[in-house]
Design an enzyme around this catalytic site. Structure first.
Site, PDB file in Angstrom:
ATOM      1  N   HIS A   1       0.813  -1.222   0.000  1.00 14.83           N
ATOM      2  CA  HIS A   1       0.000   0.000   0.000  1.00 14.83           C
ATOM      3  C   HIS A   1       0.846   1.272   0.000  1.00 14.83           C
ATOM      4  CE1 HIS A   1       0.528   0.073   4.490  1.00 14.83           C
ATOM      5  NE2 HIS A   1       0.454   1.385   4.279  1.00 14.83           N
TER       6      HIS A   1
ATOM      7  N   ASP B   1      -0.787  -7.399   1.467  1.00 13.54           N
ATOM      8  CA  ASP B   1      -0.083  -6.112   1.574  1.00 13.54           C
ATOM      9  C   ASP B   1       1.420  -6.334   1.736  1.00 13.54           C
ATOM     10  OD1 ASP B   1       0.334  -3.414   1.739  1.00 13.54           O
ATOM     11  OD2 ASP B   1      -0.398  -3.203   3.797  1.00 13.54           O
TER      12      ASP B   1
ATOM     13  N   ASP C   1       1.580   1.094  20.110  1.00 18.32           N
ATOM     14  CA  ASP C   1       1.205   0.586  18.798  1.00 18.32           C
ATOM     15  C   ASP C   1       2.163   1.126  17.752  1.00 18.32           C
ATOM     16  OD1 ASP C   1      -0.218  -0.744  16.868  1.00 18.32           O
ATOM     17  OD2 ASP C   1      -1.958   0.596  16.889  1.00 18.32           O
TER      18      ASP C   1
ATOM     19  N   SER D   1       4.471   1.990   8.452  1.00 14.04           N
ATOM     20  CA  SER D   1       4.038   1.010   7.454  1.00 14.04           C
ATOM     21  C   SER D   1       5.211   0.476   6.643  1.00 14.04           C
ATOM     22  CB  SER D   1       3.015   1.635   6.502  1.00 14.04           C
ATOM     23  OG  SER D   1       1.796   1.866   7.154  1.00 14.04           O
TER      24      SER D   1
END
Length: 466
Positions: A253, A302, A398, A404
């Site tokens: 992505h 992904d 987190d 990413s």
């Protein structure tokens, strides 16, 4: 008249001349008187040597009146048959007597050396016990314990890769850049910079990173040496993971909206974005390969494989993360509770990105547990078999936007492996939500096939999957 006692003695001994006329005086009243006894020309008693020749009984020893001599095992029980009590008189100890009697009464059951592979034998009554060396088991130590090892059980005892074989014991193997030691289970590096090792820590004689992204801590310089920073037009795009000198793994992505591919740069050895310390290496990304099943704007499949224009140089600050074998990843690494995620993402949801590389220790969850926790807050995420959840439901820690494509790295017996890719989540560190990661084990064969194949023209390629 000769006394009855003397007559009886004479009869028992069978002596000749025992009652000769002149030998004993006879009392008129029928009783003998010691005072009236006078020795005659004949003897009542014979010498020891004569008596020894007269007394005939079953021989039990070497000499007359042997019971008056100290007990001898050789004399009592080897030359002649002995009883348990006689053996006990010799040993003066009940337990020692019992041990002797077991062998003496029914033979030595260990005489045939029944214990194999260096085992020692202990005789028992009509039986025996084998005491085996640590590597063997069985009644006769005939079974090599490793024969019972299987890879699904503690990785078969192997440090890295394990293979089961029908009819034979499992075997251990090592990743490229390592060799198997003589013990058959351990791996040792054969190159200066093997994958999955952290040179900074190795030289410091430490084993794990000190750093523990949202709620994380700074990864000390050099302790996340496989981390890649992806830039497009000089701006931060995503993270990635170096898996060898020319290939990087990231998230598909990240490239949904790329237009100028020539300005896509991978930076290795980066730590603090605000300064240049000389350990950084920049390489242009020559090619991005994504699965044919990936649909832009969605989260399934992904993953992306990036080929660098030129190989990087491995240093203390640039080292690849091991891409594990699929079976090892699924049956062993997937059950390691905690793993590390790293990146320069936002420190808070909608907050500023980090200048220094951050790292976070996250627990992995079973998919069912992840779904149950999410449903409690009214969410029903679509977690496929190509994903997994990791993180904390309390909203404290987190991965976040900007992380990413970065690594989910799992440590096992001294080596680090790529097990996940930071993919997506409901916000960052939201209560009741977890980070979702691409399950790398599903793509091992796909990645390896692409890395072995000849380069194809084009910058963005879609490769068939599976």
């Amino acid at each position: 008249m000769v006394s009855q006692a003397l007559r009886l003695l004479c009869l028992l001994l069978g002596l000749q001349g025992c009652l000769a006329a002149g030998g004993v005086a006879e009392a008129s009243g029928g009783e003998t008187r010691d005072x009236x006894w006078k020795p005659g020309p004949h003897r009542v008693f014979i010498t020891q040597e004569e008596a020894h020749g007269v007394l005939h009984r079953r021989r039990r020893a070497n000499a007359f009146l042997e019971e008056l001599r100290p007990g001898s095992l050789e004399r009592e029980c080897k030359e002649e048959q002995c009883s348990f009590e006689e053996a006990r008189e010799i040993f003066k100890d009940l337990e020692r007597t019992k041990l002797f009697w077991i062998s003496y009464s029914d033979g030595d059951q260990c005489a045939s050396s029944p214990c194999q592979n260096g085992g020692s034998c202990k005789d028992q009554l009509q039986s025996y016990i084998c005491f085996c060396l640590p590597a063997f088991e069985g009644r006769n130590c005939e079974t090599y314990k490793d024969d019972q090892l299987i890879c699904v059980n503690e990785n078969g005892g192997c440090e890295q890769y394990c293979s089961d074989h029908t009819g034979t014991k499992r075997s251990c193997r090592c990743h490229e850049g390592y060799s198997l030691l003589a013990d058959g289970v351990s791996c040792t590096p054969t190159v200066e910079y093997p994958c999955g090792k952290i040179p900074i820590l190795e030289k410091r004689n430490a084993s794990k990173p000190q750093g523990r992204i949202v709620g994380g801590k700074v990864c000390p310089k050099g302790e996340c040496p496989w981390q890649v920073l992806l830039l497009v037009n000089g701006a931060q795009l995503c993270g990635g993971t170096l898996i060898n000198t020319i290939w990087v793994v990231s998230a598909a992505h990240c490239f949904d909206k790329i237009k100028n591919w020539r300005n896509l740069i991978a930076v290795l050895g980066e730590h603090d974005l605000s300064e240049h310390d000389g350990d950084e290496q920049s390489r242009r990304v020559a090619q991005v390969i994504i699965p044919s099943t990936y649909i832009p704007g969605t989260t399934n499949h992904d993953i992306a494989l990036l080929r660098l224009h030129q190989p990087v140089v491995l240093t203390d600050h640039v080292v690849p993360l091991c891409l594990p074998e699929r079976a090892f990843s699924e049956r062993t690494l997937a059950f390691v509770r905690f793993s590390l995620v790293s990146g320069w993402g936002q420190l808070l949801d909608r907050g500023a990105t980090a200048l220094e590389l951050m790292v976070l220790n996250v627990p992995r969850l079973m998919t069912q547990d992840c779904l149950q926790q999410s449903r409690k807050v009214g969410d029903s995420p679509n977690i496929t078999e190509y994903m997994f959840c990791a993180g904390y439901s309390d909203g404290s820690k987190d991965s976040c936007k900007g992380d990413s494509g970065g690594p989910h790295a799992t440590h096992y017996r001294g080596t680090w492996y790529l097990t996940g890719i930071v993919s997506w989540g409901q916000g960052c560190a939201s209560v009741g939500h977890f980070g979702v990661y691409t399950r790398v084990s599903q793509y091992i064969e796909w990645l390896q096939k692409l890395m072995r194949s000849e380069p194809r023209p084009g910058v963005l390629l879609r490769a068939p999957f599976p």
